[in-house]
Design an enzyme around this catalytic site. Structure first.
Site, PDB file in Angstrom:
ATOM      1  N   GLY A 697       0.919  -1.372   0.071  1.00  0.00           N
ATOM      2  CA  GLY A 697      -0.026  -0.029  -0.051  1.00  0.00           C
ATOM      3  C   GLY A 697       0.842   1.123  -0.029  1.00  0.00           C
ATOM      4  N   VAL A 704       3.396   1.263   2.825  1.00  0.00           N
ATOM      5  CA  VAL A 704       3.184  -0.187   3.675  1.00  0.00           C
ATOM      6  C   VAL A 704       3.902  -1.311   3.128  1.00  0.00           C
ATOM      7  CG1 VAL A 704       1.721  -1.370   5.268  1.00  0.00           C
ATOM      8  CG2 VAL A 704       1.382   1.084   4.688  1.00  0.00           C
ATOM      9  N   ASP A 817      -8.310   9.770  14.994  1.00  0.00           N
ATOM     10  CA  ASP A 817      -8.732   9.357  13.664  1.00  0.00           C
ATOM     11  C   ASP A 817      -9.354   8.039  13.569  1.00  0.00           C
ATOM     12  OD1 ASP A 817      -8.823   9.713  10.897  1.00  0.00           O
ATOM     13  OD2 ASP A 817      -6.706   9.105  10.579  1.00  0.00           O
TER      14      ASP A 817
END
Ligand SMILES: *[C@@H]1O[C@H](CO)[C@@H](O)[C@H](O)[C@H]1NC(C)=O
Ligand SMILES: *[C@@H]1O[C@H](CO)[C@@H](O)[C@H](O)[C@H]1NC(C)=O
Ligand SMILES: *[C@@H]1O[C@H](CO)[C@@H](O)[C@H](O)[C@H]1NC(C)=O
Length: 980
Positions: A697, A704, A817
């Site tokens: 990702g 990632v 978040d």
């Protein structure tokens, strides 16, 4: 208007009217005109995606009076009202409706009407009596009102995005009774001209970022019943004229920046039922005239700078809820409060009140909530506090109270939250007091209590916190304690408990902290400590424990604090303990023997090992050297092995103890590596593995990778951009390391290693097999993989993780978040809260734990509404976001799903559907024909019991997403509500 007429009559009647009844001619033509106007608006101006207006056809029997939303005058058939609320219609403001000259009411509440509300188009509507455009998508400035609006009584523009100041022309609406502009972005000054509106009964301007005093002449509004201005950025003083508001029932100026004294004139509010002035900067004393308010039921002036004594006659009011906490009040509590027959909630905490608590408190009213904590009260606890058997919340901590807990408290079955620590209370605790079935928190530490814990403590089945340290309790710890399956923290330290620790205590698998230090306990640590999976802190210091230290302790995944010092533990130190990532440990002053395991063979641990005469170490002065092996060849081998071990030991130690690793690093890029958990790889493996094929990702802050390391374990590696691109990298990195590095929880993702390079930052986490909840839910696989049972357990798990951050971390952590993409799922779909890049720890001393944040945080669709205008977050903002995640789980929709229409989010949508359903009648389990089907993700196949659970989750979600942070439950409560 749907009366039944025969077709023949339908043909003849108009003809007949035309020919014979000249008076009716205008009616017929007005009907025609109304039909034409309505249809023109429908086709040209309104977007009606759900075809809600499909019966707006000329051919309908009684057009337009039988059309959806249309009401006609029964006398002459002229349209007088258009109500299109909750129909999901969209488009610009349909001003042409106002071309119907008989129209009085226009209600477009809760639609998608957008754009500006122009003065010019609104001017068509000057004959109207009532205009409600609330809960739409209006933007831009408020319109000016021309002097023609002489009949307008109700103007409701709440819940839009209007900006700018309130125009002075709002003060020229002579008939206006109701003005609601709640929750917009209105700024500037509240115009003095509003006080010309002498017919006004409701002035509701709350939740706007004004920067304004209250108009001085507010007292002109003598018919005002509701003055609703919380969270409105009000400054300056409360005007003297306020006392003229003799009709006012609700006076709410809470959560502003008002300063100065509360004017004496407040005694003029003869009708007032509720006064909310909490969270301002009001100073001075409470005016004695408050006691003249004959209808006052709720008074909350908490969190100000008020001082002085309470007015003696305050208790004479019909008051039910009295909030005085967090001020500087002093003096004694008037006896009159105790004889008040209505008092239910009494919040006096964090003041400087002194003297005795009134003896009769609780005797004459149904007290449910009392909090005296943080004052200077002396003398005994009032004996009748729970006389009416309603008391649930009792806090008296941090005072100077003396004497015993009255025996009558032993029957107070309604209690669920008790904190009495930090007084001089004494004597035995009433037996019943230990075992209330609803008790969650019992804190009696630092008093002079004596006696023992009765076996009946087993009845307190939902107790999570039992804190009784620093008293003179004695006797055995009863086995009944093992029934407290929810127990999270047990602190019985600094007492005189003796005998063995019950072996069944290892069954308390929820325990996070167990402290039995400084008692007279003896015997061995029981078997089965391996089941303390959540245990972070174990302290048994300064007792008479014997036997060996169980090697199982080394397998506890969360253990970070281990204190066994000052006992008689014998045998060797289990090498398993070196597997723990211990922040603090102490084995000193025992009877341990043998060689110190290499993992502890360092100066760093020396103090924790001293006072064990039998311990030896090859090199750790001043511990004695271990006996030398006999044969020379063995000696050489031994030395070599020892050296090798030492080097490995040092290396592991360096890895483990936040030590600069540059010495060992072959890759010049790495400056510092910190390992938070035992890991089987080094930084080189790490850097080598960041290859394209491992990339899974890439996002705003970095990339990632999924990396399989040598020991077979798979980890996720996040590489944050450095350089210019990563202006926020450092903040994200630090937040993540600071928050995650110190926590362990089954539902919080584990950070294994952090690594600082010259131009990059790396974070290594445990790898989550099933990715993020967001991907699963909104990707293609959702229906298959996520049945309801799974979604529910994800909801509960994630809630637990957040509750842990909010309530069990010191200082607490706000995630900031929370979203489905930040809830990761392991191979069994167990959820872990992740991504702490925006997390912030809350300082304990900040009032109410809220804190101003700089810059915008959070993700679109998940941000709590208050954030938009306050930039203040507290844990309640996380609760809001979690509510959004719950809604996603139920509906399967994204928070900003296209199907909601532009600028509408999941909360608005669900609330709407739920409200519409509520109007029809009842819950979905019993009433399946309601629109609940529209809400629930159709990809799940559900059983009847699922429906009940879903209804519960939905209710929790709606509670979490309440617009007012204060109405949202705590995460701990959320867990409770979900499991309900
Ligand atoms: C105001 O309302 C009254 C009574 O309904 C009516 O007679 C009058 O014409 C209205 N005035 C305007 C300007 O609409
Ligand atoms: C209204 O304001 C909110 C919060 O700033 C924003 O998210 C939303 O997009 C705005 N709506 C419109 C129609 O401008
Ligand atoms: C009010 O807000 C607008 C933007 O919506 C801004 O341009 C204006 O300067 C603000 N006025 C005051 C007095 O803060």
């Amino acid at each position: 208007m749907g009366s039944h007429r025969s077709p023949l009559l339908g043909l003849i009647l108009p003809l007949f009217l035309l020919l014979t009844c000249s008076v009716s001619i205008p009616v017929v033509s007005s009907t025609k005109r109304d039909v034409a106007v309505l249809l023109q608006v429908k086709t040209d101006q309104l977007d009606d995606p759900n075809n809600e207006l499909n019966n707006w056809v000329e051919t309908s029997q009684n057009a337009p009076c039988d059309w959806t939303g249309i009401t006609c005058d029964p006398q002459n058939g002229a349209v007088i009202s258009i109500d299109l609320s909750n129909l999901a219609v969209a488009g610009p403001f349909p001003a042409n409706f106002c071309r119907i000259p008989t129209l009085q009411n226009l209600n477009l509440f809760n639609n998608y009407i957008n754009g500006s509300l122009f003065s010019k188009s609104l001017s068509l509507c000057s004959r109207l009596h009532s205009i409600d455009l609330s809960s739409n998508l209006f933007t831009g400035d408020l319109p000016e009102f021309s002097p023609d609006f002489i009949n307008l009584t109700t103007l409701v523009l709440s819940l839009n995005n209007f900006t700018g100041a309130i125009p002075a022309s709002f003060g020229r609406l002579p008939s206006l009774k109701v003005l609601r502009l709640v929750s917009n972005f209105l700024n500037g000054t509240i115009p003095e001209s509003l006080t010309n509106l002498t017919e006004l009964t409701h002035l509701e301007l709350a939740y706007n970022p004004f920067f304004s005093p209250l108009p001085e002449s507010i007292g002109n509004l003598t018919k005002l019943e509701n003055l609703f201005l919380p969270f409105s950025n009000l400054i300056g003083k409360i005007p003297e004229s306020i006392g003229n508001l003799v009709s006012l029932t609700n006076f709410d100026l809470s959560d502003n920046n008002l300063s100065g004294e509360i004017p004496n004139t407040i005694g003029g509010l003869k009708s007032v039922v509720q006064i909310e002035l909490y969270r301002n900067q009001l100073s001075g004393e409470l005016p004695a005239t408050l006691s003249d308010l004959p209808s006052l039921v709720r008074l909350d002036v908490s969190q100000n700078n008020l001082t002085g004594n309470l007015p003696e006659r305050l208790g004479g009011l019909p008051i039910e809820v009295l909030g005085l906490n967090d001020n500087n009040f002093h003096g004694e509590i008037p006896e009159s409060l105790a004889t008040n027959p209505n008092l239910s909630v009494l919040k006096l905490f964090n003041n400087r009140f002194s003297g005795n608590l009134p003896v009769d408190l609780g005797r004459y009213s149904d007290l449910t909530f009392v909090d005296f904590s943080g004052n200077e009260f002396v003398g005994p606890l009032p004996p009748y506090l729970c006389y009416r058997k309603k008391l649930a919340h009792l806090c008296t901590f941090s005072n100077k109270l003396t004497g015993p807990i009255p025996t009558s408290y032993g029957d107070c079955d309604s209690l669920n939250y008790v904190r009495m620590f930090g007084n001089n209370l004494s004597g035995p605790v009433p037996v019943g007091f230990w075992g209330f079935s609803g008790l969650t928190f019992l804190q009696l530490d630092d008093n002079n209590f004596d006696g023992s814990i009765p076996p009946s403590i087993a009845k307190a089945r939902v107790l999570t916190n039992l804190r009784i340290a620093g008293n003179n309790f004695s006797g055995e710890i009863p086995t009944g304690i093992c029934q407290l399956k929810e127990l999270v923290a047990l602190d019985a330290s600094r007492n005189k408990f003796s005998n063995k620790m019950p072996s069944c205590m290892t069954e308390l698998s929820e325990l996070h902290s167990l402290n039995l230090g400084d008692n007279m306990l003896a015997g061995e640590i029981p078997e089965g400590v391996g089941s303390w999976k959540n245990l972070t802190n174990l302290s048994l210091s300064h007792n008479n424990f014997t036997g060996e230290i169980p090697a199982d302790l080394g397998s506890l995944p969360s253990l970070a604090f281990l204190y066994l010092d000052g006992n008689s533990f014998s045998g060797e130190i289990p090498v398993e303990l070196t597997k723990l990532k211990l922040t603090k440990f102490n084995l000193s002053n025992n009877k341990l023997e043998g060689e110190v395991p290499s993992g502890f063979n360092s100066l760093f641990f020396l103090q924790s090992l001293m006072g064990n005469p039998g311990l030896c170490s090859p090199d750790l002065n001043p511990l004695p050297k271990c006996p030398k092996p006999k044969r020379v060849s063995m000696y050489v081998v031994g030395v070599l092995v020892a050296v090798a071990l030492l080097m490995i030991g040092i290396f592991i130690w360096l890895l483990k103890t936040k030590t600069v690793c540059i010495l060992f690093s072959k890759k010049p890029g790495i400056l510092k590596i910190t390992s938070f958990q035992r890991v089987g790889f080094n930084e080189e493996d790490l850097l080598d593995s960041l290859t394209e094929e491992n990339l899974i990702g890439s996002g705003g802050s970095g990339q990632v990778y999924k990396v399989k390391i040598k020991n077979g374990e798979t980890v996720a590696v996040k590489k944050l951009w450095g350089g210019n691109k990563g202006a926020d990298t450092e903040a994200v990195f630090r937040a993540e390391v600071e928050s995650l590095g110190r926590i362990r929880h089954a539902n919080v993702v584990k950070l294994l290693v952090s690594c600082v390079g010259e131009d990059f930052r790396i974070l290594v986490y445990e790898y989550m097999e099933n990715g993020s909840l967001g991907d699963l839910l909104h990707g293609d696989k959702g229906g298959v993989l996520l049945n309801w049972a799974r979604r529910f357990s994800i909801a509960v798990g994630a809630a637990r993780g957040l509750a842990y951050l909010h309530h069990d971390c010191i200082p607490p952590i706000v995630h900031r978040d929370v979203k489905s993409n930040n809830i990761l799922l392991d191979e069994d779909f167990g959820p872990r809260v992740a991504d702490f890049g925006l997390a912030k720890t809350l300082q304990c001393n900040v009032k109410e734990s809220d804190e101003e944040m700089s810059g915008v945080a959070g993700s679109c669709g998940y941000i709590a509404p208050e954030y938009a205008y306050t930039l203040r977050v507290n844990e309640k903002s996380d609760v809001y976001s979690f509510g959004v995640v719950l809604l996603e789980l139920v509906t399967g929709k994204r928070p900003n799903d296209d199907s909601f229409g532009e600028n509408k989010d999941i909360v608005k949508w669900v609330t709407e559907v739920a409200l519409a359903s509520a109007e029809v009648g009842s819950g979905m389990a019993t009433n399946p024909r309601i629109d609940w089907a529209k809400l629930i993700d159709q990809r799940m196949s559900l059983s009847t019991t699922d429906y009940e659970e879903i209804e519960n989750v939905l209710n929790v979600a709606l509670l979490c997403t309440s617009a007012s942070p204060m109405s949202r439950p705590s995460m701990r409560k959320v867990v409770e509500l979900l499991k309900n």
